[in-house]
Structure formats: structure tokens, C-alpha cells
Design an enzyme around this catalytic site. Structure first.
Site, PDB file in Angstrom:
ATOM      1  N   ASN A  10      -1.877   2.862   5.245  1.00  0.00           N
ATOM      2  CA  ASN A  10      -0.961   1.760   4.923  1.00  0.00           C
ATOM      3  C   ASN A  10      -0.613   1.095   6.244  1.00  0.00           C
ATOM      4  O   ASN A  10      -0.089   1.759   7.146  1.00  0.00           O
ATOM      5  CB  ASN A  10       0.302   2.322   4.257  1.00  0.00           C
ATOM      6  CG  ASN A  10       1.426   1.284   4.191  1.00  0.00           C
ATOM      7  OD1 ASN A  10       1.162   0.096   4.095  1.00  0.00           O
ATOM      8  ND2 ASN A  10       2.655   1.746   4.252  1.00  0.00           N
ATOM      9  N   GLY A  11      -0.904  -0.207   6.337  1.00  0.00           N
ATOM     10  CA  GLY A  11      -0.596  -0.922   7.579  1.00  0.00           C
ATOM     11  C   GLY A  11      -1.712  -1.881   7.917  1.00  0.00           C
ATOM     12  O   GLY A  11      -2.540  -2.222   7.060  1.00  0.00           O
ATOM     13  N   LYS A  18      13.537 -15.539  -8.983  1.00  0.00           N
ATOM     14  CA  LYS A  18      13.294 -14.555 -10.054  1.00  0.00           C
ATOM     15  C   LYS A  18      12.314 -15.128 -11.061  1.00  0.00           C
ATOM     16  O   LYS A  18      11.375 -14.463 -11.470  1.00  0.00           O
ATOM     17  CB  LYS A  18      14.602 -14.196 -10.794  1.00  0.00           C
ATOM     18  CG  LYS A  18      15.560 -13.270 -10.105  1.00  0.00           C
ATOM     19  CD  LYS A  18      15.105 -11.862  -9.925  1.00  0.00           C
ATOM     20  CE  LYS A  18      14.270 -11.698  -8.709  1.00  0.00           C
ATOM     21  NZ  LYS A  18      14.848 -11.570  -7.420  1.00  0.00           N
ATOM     22  N   ARG A  54       4.212  -0.492  -4.592  1.00  0.00           N
ATOM     23  CA  ARG A  54       3.854  -0.939  -3.243  1.00  0.00           C
ATOM     24  C   ARG A  54       2.562  -1.743  -3.216  1.00  0.00           C
ATOM     25  O   ARG A  54       2.145  -2.224  -2.162  1.00  0.00           O
ATOM     26  CB  ARG A  54       3.695   0.278  -2.316  1.00  0.00           C
ATOM     27  CG  ARG A  54       4.949   1.111  -2.193  1.00  0.00           C
ATOM     28  CD  ARG A  54       4.703   2.307  -1.318  1.00  0.00           C
ATOM     29  NE  ARG A  54       4.526   1.927   0.061  1.00  0.00           N
ATOM     30  CZ  ARG A  54       5.509   1.797   0.945  1.00  0.00           C
ATOM     31  NH1 ARG A  54       6.746   2.048   0.575  1.00  0.00           N
ATOM     32  NH2 ARG A  54       5.260   1.439   2.175  1.00  0.00           N
ATOM     33  N   TRP A  86      -2.414  -2.873  -1.672  1.00  0.00           N
ATOM     34  CA  TRP A  86      -2.081  -4.302  -1.714  1.00  0.00           C
ATOM     35  C   TRP A  86      -2.989  -4.927  -0.667  1.00  0.00           C
ATOM     36  O   TRP A  86      -2.848  -4.664   0.529  1.00  0.00           O
ATOM     37  CB  TRP A  86      -0.610  -4.519  -1.355  1.00  0.00           C
ATOM     38  CG  TRP A  86      -0.143  -5.918  -1.551  1.00  0.00           C
ATOM     39  CD1 TRP A  86       0.328  -6.480  -2.710  1.00  0.00           C
ATOM     40  CD2 TRP A  86      -0.057  -6.946  -0.555  1.00  0.00           C
ATOM     41  NE1 TRP A  86       0.680  -7.783  -2.494  1.00  0.00           N
ATOM     42  CE2 TRP A  86       0.458  -8.102  -1.178  1.00  0.00           C
ATOM     43  CE3 TRP A  86      -0.378  -7.019   0.805  1.00  0.00           C
ATOM     44  CZ2 TRP A  86       0.670  -9.300  -0.501  1.00  0.00           C
ATOM     45  CZ3 TRP A  86      -0.167  -8.214   1.481  1.00  0.00           C
ATOM     46  CH2 TRP A  86       0.350  -9.337   0.831  1.00  0.00           C
ATOM     47  N   GLU A 120       8.613 -15.557  -9.573  1.00  0.00           N
ATOM     48  CA  GLU A 120       7.812 -14.377  -9.231  1.00  0.00           C
ATOM     49  C   GLU A 120       7.366 -13.565 -10.448  1.00  0.00           C
ATOM     50  O   GLU A 120       6.321 -12.919 -10.392  1.00  0.00           O
ATOM     51  CB  GLU A 120       8.496 -13.486  -8.186  1.00  0.00           C
ATOM     52  CG  GLU A 120       9.751 -12.786  -8.605  1.00  0.00           C
ATOM     53  CD  GLU A 120      10.356 -11.946  -7.461  1.00  0.00           C
ATOM     54  OE1 GLU A 120      11.569 -11.733  -7.480  1.00  0.00           O
ATOM     55  OE2 GLU A 120       9.612 -11.498  -6.568  1.00  0.00           O
ATOM     56  N   HIS A 124      18.902 -36.913  -3.393  1.00  0.00           N
ATOM     57  CA  HIS A 124      18.136 -37.365  -2.227  1.00  0.00           C
ATOM     58  C   HIS A 124      16.642 -37.106  -2.388  1.00  0.00           C
ATOM     59  O   HIS A 124      15.913 -37.105  -1.403  1.00  0.00           O
ATOM     60  CB  HIS A 124      18.662 -36.679  -0.962  1.00  0.00           C
ATOM     61  CG  HIS A 124      20.097 -36.999  -0.684  1.00  0.00           C
ATOM     62  ND1 HIS A 124      20.517 -38.249  -0.285  1.00  0.00           N
ATOM     63  CD2 HIS A 124      21.218 -36.244  -0.794  1.00  0.00           C
ATOM     64  CE1 HIS A 124      21.837 -38.242  -0.132  1.00  0.00           C
ATOM     65  NE2 HIS A 124      22.287 -37.032  -0.456  1.00  0.00           N
ATOM     66  N   CYS A 163       0.842  -1.195   0.000  1.00  0.00           N
ATOM     67  CA  CYS A 163       0.000   0.000   0.000  1.00  0.00           C
ATOM     68  C   CYS A 163       0.878   1.247   0.000  1.00  0.00           C
ATOM     69  O   CYS A 163       1.881   1.304   0.707  1.00  0.00           O
ATOM     70  CB  CYS A 163      -0.953   0.091   1.192  1.00  0.00           C
ATOM     71  SG  CYS A 163      -2.153  -1.226   1.255  1.00  0.00           S
ATOM     72  N   LYS A 211       6.324  -4.490  -3.663  1.00  0.00           N
ATOM     73  CA  LYS A 211       7.758  -4.277  -3.480  1.00  0.00           C
ATOM     74  C   LYS A 211       8.143  -4.204  -2.012  1.00  0.00           C
ATOM     75  O   LYS A 211       9.202  -4.665  -1.610  1.00  0.00           O
ATOM     76  CB  LYS A 211       8.127  -2.961  -4.180  1.00  0.00           C
ATOM     77  CG  LYS A 211       9.597  -2.646  -4.194  1.00  0.00           C
ATOM     78  CD  LYS A 211      10.314  -3.509  -5.199  1.00  0.00           C
ATOM     79  CE  LYS A 211      11.805  -3.319  -5.174  1.00  0.00           C
ATOM     80  NZ  LYS A 211      12.482  -4.489  -5.752  1.00  0.00           N
ATOM     81  N   GLU A 216      18.108 -17.833  -5.710  1.00  0.00           N
ATOM     82  CA  GLU A 216      17.719 -16.507  -6.205  1.00  0.00           C
ATOM     83  C   GLU A 216      17.259 -16.592  -7.671  1.00  0.00           C
ATOM     84  O   GLU A 216      16.278 -15.957  -8.052  1.00  0.00           O
ATOM     85  CB  GLU A 216      18.894 -15.527  -6.032  1.00  0.00           C
ATOM     86  CG  GLU A 216      18.693 -14.142  -6.584  1.00  0.00           C
ATOM     87  CD  GLU A 216      17.481 -13.389  -6.023  1.00  0.00           C
ATOM     88  OE1 GLU A 216      16.870 -13.836  -5.056  1.00  0.00           O
ATOM     89  OE2 GLU A 216      17.128 -12.355  -6.620  1.00  0.00           O
TER      90      GLU A 216
HETATM   91  O1  M6R Z   1      12.822  -4.860   0.923  1.00  0.00           O
HETATM   92  P1  M6R Z   1      13.316  -6.197   1.365  1.00  0.00           P
HETATM   93  O2  M6R Z   1      14.654  -6.527   0.831  1.00  0.00           O
HETATM   94  O3  M6R Z   1      13.257  -6.367   2.854  1.00  0.00           O
HETATM   95  O4  M6R Z   1      12.277  -7.214   0.747  1.00  0.00           O
HETATM   96  C1  M6R Z   1      12.342  -8.579   1.012  1.00  0.00           C
HETATM   97  C2  M6R Z   1      11.532  -9.363   0.013  1.00  0.00           C
HETATM   98  O5  M6R Z   1      10.176  -8.998   0.089  1.00  0.00           O
HETATM   99  C3  M6R Z   1      12.018  -9.150  -1.426  1.00  0.00           C
HETATM  100  O6  M6R Z   1      13.364  -9.446  -1.544  1.00  0.00           O
HETATM  101  C4  M6R Z   1      11.207 -10.033  -2.398  1.00  0.00           C
HETATM  102  O7  M6R Z   1      11.500 -11.377  -2.168  1.00  0.00           O
HETATM  103  C5  M6R Z   1      11.510  -9.630  -3.840  1.00  0.00           C
HETATM  104  N1  M6R Z   1      10.289  -9.494  -4.586  1.00  0.00           N
HETATM  105  C6  M6R Z   1      12.342 -10.594  -4.571  1.00  0.00           C
HETATM  106  O8  M6R Z   1      12.574 -10.256  -5.884  1.00  0.00           O
END
Ligand code: M6R
Length: 615
Positions: free
Chosen positions: A101-102, A492, A27, A75, A495, A511, A2, A610, A488
Site C-alpha cells: 500500500n503506497g 454527498k 480502502r 485502489w 460521490e 454572479h 489499498c 475511504k 457537504e
Molecule cells: O480521512 P479524511 O477525513 O482525511 O479524508 C478526507 C477525504 O478523503 C474524505 O472526507 C472524502 O472527501 C469523503 N469520501 C467524503 O465523503
């Protein structure tokens, strides 16, 4: 998670709010809405499910004139993403509008009390409860709006950044925060408020970071007032200079922010390294370590806490710190750590890693660590965010605003800072020899050029991405330093393309996950020339003998994999501890192009935001 934005000044609020919402859309983009108080004191509210563009269509049809307004991009947490649940929420009489927001944790209790007093609710949100509570207090105690907001917030448990306006008062906006971010931008004769400073860029570079439990009373042509939630006393105002340019917030000729951010990495790493490698690559300087030498000298254990991509960087950090500092290291998901009853004392260092600096779980984890006496060090990108303001010391990664929801340049910046941090602690404790220090610092110093070279694989990866149109599942395998790189790479892909991808330590595959491999399940193997190269070759052979296609990321000139893997992507050779930074480049590009081929919105993938400011 948000975004809120508000404006009070001489200009039309609507265009400023819409532009601000677009900058905050990273956000959350489940719904958007705006409330404007026009010059006659009439309140106009427009809201719509979906992105800001949808709101523009709805709002353009209605009245949008007025120079005071608040707006929101959502969000969804409480209630599905529809028009009714969209913010701003308006009180029963239609007099007060609020964006939030919250999360209001005790909303159910408050809602019941308000219902008993005859209040009816239109939405399923926690936010509507707060605006009704403010109205109820204002009417029953005949107090001013700022006082009603203050009294309402005293009853609220949870996290909030709010902005409130009232019909018949085109000259006042009230803001407040606890745990969720809120920044005030101060112009000549105008005031902006937002979840971060991006909506003010181009208007003002003077910002005030509202503190937890502070309320801001913004009145037209009057000095801003900050008051304490608990004692109603005025608090001091500290104006800071914002270091953000418009160019950093635009796509700069790229199709998407994500592609721009991938290609920016040579320059972002240069910014990240600036001034930190000195004396002909023989010494590293991190002020956060220099100023806390004793803490780092006496540390008996380091715990890294983070979420998502930042957690993957933490796994690499663990290996770096163990290798160069010989201190035991643990890595924890912040969300688990905060409820895991961690045993900590004043010989512990807790390092939090966060791009946004606002992740609720990470923030809670460091607050707990501080309560237990640990020294808390933050690695963050967003300057002035909540996490750096709640740590004892830290290092910014300085990679500039990351707007694409999928983290790219922040990840390479985090790993770079973790490398500098490990070397800096090792240098202090005498656990890293001079030759190793010099070799790694020399290579790090060249990293911007190395990444530039690594990016040359772009056309090749783009072509390769088309080969995998058949795949519904991917396996990403790596070992040692590159097991987290595999995690990682898989994150990527999933997501932004919504393809299931699993990252695994290559040797663990036998395993269990090896059962999944067939001709429809490609594997991406991260296999630069490192100490485990020979071992990973046999892991690749195990995949090949079960019919799976293999894409291998290898160091330039290493041909041993060419006969085994179906496709090899070459990266420049670097010392082993730096391979995750370089190997991430083709993985980011591969995920990017696979998602683009599938027609996905890579900058704003579904269900994600984000900045995750809720639990
Ligand atoms: O802002 P932050 O680094 O604390 O965020 C953590 C995760 O929400 C963030 O890395 C998320 O996994 C990303 N979308 C990954 O690409």
C-alpha cells in the site's frame, strides 16, 4: 487507498485473509489477491479484478491451504485495474510474493536498472519493481529475506506498507512501513498484520503500530523482531490494547454501512461529547487545550488543513474560532498548503482534520507545518493513526469506525469537536461570555436527542428523493455557517449518486450560477432560522422566479419559506453555530436515497476509497 493483510499461525490463512480483506475493502476495491505458502513451502497466488467476492470465486477453484499468507485489496494508482496489475506481485523466479500500500516514486529508475539486469515485468505497477529488487538483492548478495527487504527499501523513495513471503519458507513473513499505515496484531500463537486493526477484531486486542522506517520480522513460534531500516538495530516493541468491537464493524440490521452510520449519530455524538462538557454546562474540557494553554493563549493565527468532507468541517471551524476566539483563521486544502510555501512561525497553530488520520496530503501538510515551527493540533477519528502520531496534541472525535466511503458521522463529530475546541480556546482567552458559553454547551449537551429527532424526517426524505429522478444536476445553497453545509450536501450527492451537484454561497449565485437554473435544475437551500434567514429568502425567490424547484431545510415552525419553496424539510431549532450539525442529517438522507433509487453501491462508490494515502 489499498489495504493489506497477512496471517501466520496455526489456522488456515485463507479464510482469515478473505475476511480481513472484506473489512479493508473500504480502502479500495479495484482488485483483490492472496498469496498463501502451504505446509510444503509451495507458494499459491490468486488474484482477480474487482471486489473480494470475485477473488473468492477464482481462489476457491485453486489451492488455498496453508497457514501463512498475505493479501491485498487495491485502489489503482499505477496501471489499470486488471488481473495482472492486482497484488500480490511475484518476483521473476516466482519465489517471493509481496503486497504493498503506497507509491514507489522512483520506480521508473529502479525498473530500468532491473531491466538492464535481465528482469522482465508483467504488470504496469510500481510494486512489481520492489519485489523484483528484493529478489535481485537476495540473489546477488546471498543474504536473508529480511536483509534483502531492508536493502531494497533503502533504495526506495515514496510511501509503503508491505508484507513479503517466500516460497520454501512457510514460517516467515516480513513487514515494513514508511508513511503508509501498518498494524501488527499479536495473538497467543499467531500474528496478524494489516493496514488497520479491523481484520484482527475477534482474534486479538493486542496491537503494535509499526513506526516509519521499521521492519518487522515475524517467525512462527518465535518472538516478533522489529528492526530499524537505517541501522539494522532492534527497536523497542510497544503493545497497545485495541478498543474495537465486532458489532462496530457490522451493518447491525441496516442495508448499508452508510445508513447505519447516519442513524448512529445520536450515539456517536454522545461518545464524542462524553466528559467534555462539565459543571452544569458552564465549562468545556479538552485535554489537548488544557495541556497546551500557553500555545493557545499566544496564538496569533490558526490555519485549518484538511481534504474533502474534513475540509468542509474546517470551513465551519473557521467561523466558530473567529466568533468565539477572535483569532484570525485560514482554511487550506492540505494538498495546496503543502506546496504553497506557507509562511508560519511558532505563534502559528495548524489544526489538521481527518477522519482516517492517514490522508497523505494532510499528513504531508502537518509535517511541513511542524518543520516551520508551528504547533500542530490534530482532530482525528481513527485512534493511533499516522496523523495523531505526527501532531503535537489533539482531540479524537470518537465516533467509531466509519466504513461507508461517504463520510457522515465523522463530519458531525468533527464539527462537534471544532465547536468544543473553539469554545475551549475562547474560554481560555476570555473571548466568549459566560451566557453564550452556557447556551451553546447546553444545546450541545442535548445534541444526541436533537439528532434523534432530526432523523424522524427519514420517511419524508425517502419519499421526496423519488421526485428528483429527472435531475442530472443539483445546486446546494447556504449562507454563513451553512455555506459549508451546502458544500457537504453537494459532495454527498455527487460521490454516491454520480449526479453533478454544486455547492455555492446563496448570495453568490446571482454572479453566475443563476444562469444554470431552469425547471430541470433543483436547488437545495439550507435555511435554518439564523441571522441570515431573511437574506436567504430573497435568494430563494430568485431561484423560484427562474423556474427551478426548491427544497428548503428550515427550522421547525418557521413558516416563511413554506409559500416559496416547493418542499420544506423541518429540523429542530438550535443555536446558529450548531445548525450545520442538524441540517446535515436531511442532506445525508437525501443523497443516500437518491443514490439508492438509482441502484448505486452507496458504501463503495466507483473510483473512490475511504483512506486516500496517495497524493
Ligand atoms: O480521512 P479524511 O477525513 O482525511 O479524508 C478526507 C477525504 O478523503 C474524505 O472526507 C472524502 O472527501 C469523503 N469520501 C467524503 O465523503
Amino acid at each position: 487507498m489499498c489495504g493489506i493483510v497477512g496471517y501466520l499461525g496455526p489456522k488456515g490463512a485463507y479464510d482469515i485473509l478473505i475476511q480481513g480483506l472484506k473489512r479493508l475493502e473500504y480502502r479500495g476495491y479495484d482488485s483483490a489477491g492472496v498469496a498463501i505458502v502451504d505446509g510444503d513451502g509451495k507458494l499459491h497466488v490468486h488474484k482477480s479484478r474487482g471486489k473480494v467476492a470475485n477473488l473468492e470465486q477464482v481462489a476457491n477453484a485453486g489451492c488455498t491451504a496453508g497457514s501463512l499468507g498475505i493479501a491485498h485489496t487495491r485502489w489503482a494508482t499505477h496501471g489499470e485495474p486488471n488481473d495482472v496489475n492486482a497484488h500480490p506481485h511475484v518476483s521473476q523466479s516466482g519465489m517471493i510474493a509481496l503486497v504493498h500500500n503506497g507509491t514507489i516514486e522512483n520506480y521508473a529508475v529502479l525498473k530500468k536498472v532491473l531491466k538492464d539486469h535481465g528482469y522482465e515485468f508483467k504488470s504496469e505497477t510500481d510494486t512489481e519493481v520492489l519485489v523484483q529488487l528484493i529478489e535481485y538483492i537476495k540473489l546477488t548478495s546471498s543474504c536473508s529475506l529480511p536483509e534483502a527487504v531492508r536493502q531494497a527499501l533503502l533504495q526506495v523513495e515514496g510511501a509503503y506498507a508491505i508484507a513479503v513471503v517466500e516460497q520454501n519458507d512457510p514460517d516467515t513473513m516480513i513487514v515494513a512501513r514508511k508513511s503508509s499505515p501498518l498494524v501488527i496484531g499479536v495473538g497467543e500463537d499467531e500474528v496478524f498484520i494489516a493496514s488497520d486493526a479491523t481484520p484482527f477484531v475477534g482474534y486479538t486486542d493486542k496491537v503494535i503500530y509499526l513506526q516509519d522506517n521499521e521492519i518487522g520480522v515475524i517467525r512462527r513460534n518465535q518472538p516478533l523482531q522489529l528492526i530499524s531500516l537505517h541501522n539494522n538495530e532492534p527497536s523497542a516493541i510497544s503493545i497497545q490494547k485495541l478498543q474495537l468491537s465486532l458489532a462496530q464493524l457490522e451493518k447491525g440490521g441496516y442495508d448499508t454501512f452508510m445508513l447505519k452510520e447516519i442513524f448512529e449519530q445520536p450515539s456517536t455524538l454522545r461518545d464524542c461529547l462524553r466528559g467534555r462538557i462539565v459543571d452544569d454546562c458552564t465549562r468545556v474540557v479538552l485535554s489537548g487545550v488544557e495541556l497546551n494553554k500557553e500555545r493557545f493563549m499566544n496564538a496569533e493565527r490558526i490555519t485549518l488543513v484538511a481534504c474533502g468532507t474534513s475540509w468542509h468541517a474546517a470551513l465551519i471551524g473557521k467561523r466558530l474560532i473567529q466568533d468565539f476566539c477572535q483569532i484570525p483563521v485560514e482554511v487550506e486544502y492540505a494538498s495546496e498548503f503543502r506546496y504553497g510555501n506557507p509562511v508560519l512561525n511558532n505563534k502559528d497553530i495548524v489544526i489538521s482534520i481527518s477522519q482516517s488520520g492517514e490522508t497523505a496530503d494532510t499528513l504531508a501538510a502537518i509535517q511541513l507545518a511542524r518543520e516551520k515551527g508551528a504547533f500542530v493540533y490534530g482532530i482525528c477519528n481513527v485512534v493511533g493513526a499516522s496523523i495523531p502520531r505526527n501532531t503535537d496534541s489533539g482531540t479524537y472525535i470518537h465516533v467509531g469506525p466509519e466504513i461507508g466511503v461517504a463520510s457522515t458521522k465523522a463530519f458531525t463529530g468533527q464539527v462537534t469537536v471544532l465547536t468544543l475546541l473553539a469554545l475551549s480556546i475562547g474560554q481560555l482567552r476570555g473571548t466568549v461570555d459566560k451566557e453564550t458559553l452556557h447556551n451553546i454547551l447546553s444545546a450541545l449537551d442535548k445534541m444526541p436527542e436533537i439528532i434523534k429527532e432530526a432523523l424522524n424526517v427519514d420517511p419524508e426524505v425517502k419519499k421526496l428523493s423519488r421526485v428528483f429522478s429527472y435531475a442530472h444536476n443539483f445546486l446546494y445553497l447556504g449562507r454563513g455557517y451553512n455555506y459549508p453545509t451546502a458544500l457537504e450536501g453537494a459532495l454527498k450527492l455527487k460521490e454516491i449518486s454520480y449526479i453533478h451537484a454544486e455547492g455555492y454561497p446563496a448570495a453568490e449565485m446571482k454572479h453566475g450560477p443563476i444562469a444554470l437554473i431552469d425547471h430541470e435544475m433543483p436547488s437545495v437551500i439550507i435555511a435554518p432560522s439564523d441571522s441570515l434567514y431573511d437574506k436567504i429568502i430573497s435568494n430563494v425567490q430568485q431561484v423560484k422566479s427562474r423556474g427551478g424547484a426548491v427544497v428548503a431545510i428550515v427550522s421547525r415552525g418557521n413558516t416563511a419559506m413554506t409559500d416559496i419553496a416547493d418542499f420544506c424539510i423541518e429540523i429542530p431549532e438550535v443555536p446558529e453555530c450548531l445548525t450545520p450539525i442538524v441540517a446535515s442529517i436531511p442532506l445525508q438522507l437525501l443523497a443516500y436515497y437518491i443514490a439508492v433509487n438509482k441502484g448505486k453501491n452507496v458504501d463503495q462508490p466507483r473510483n473512490l476509497a475511504k483512506s486516500v494515502t496517495v497524493e
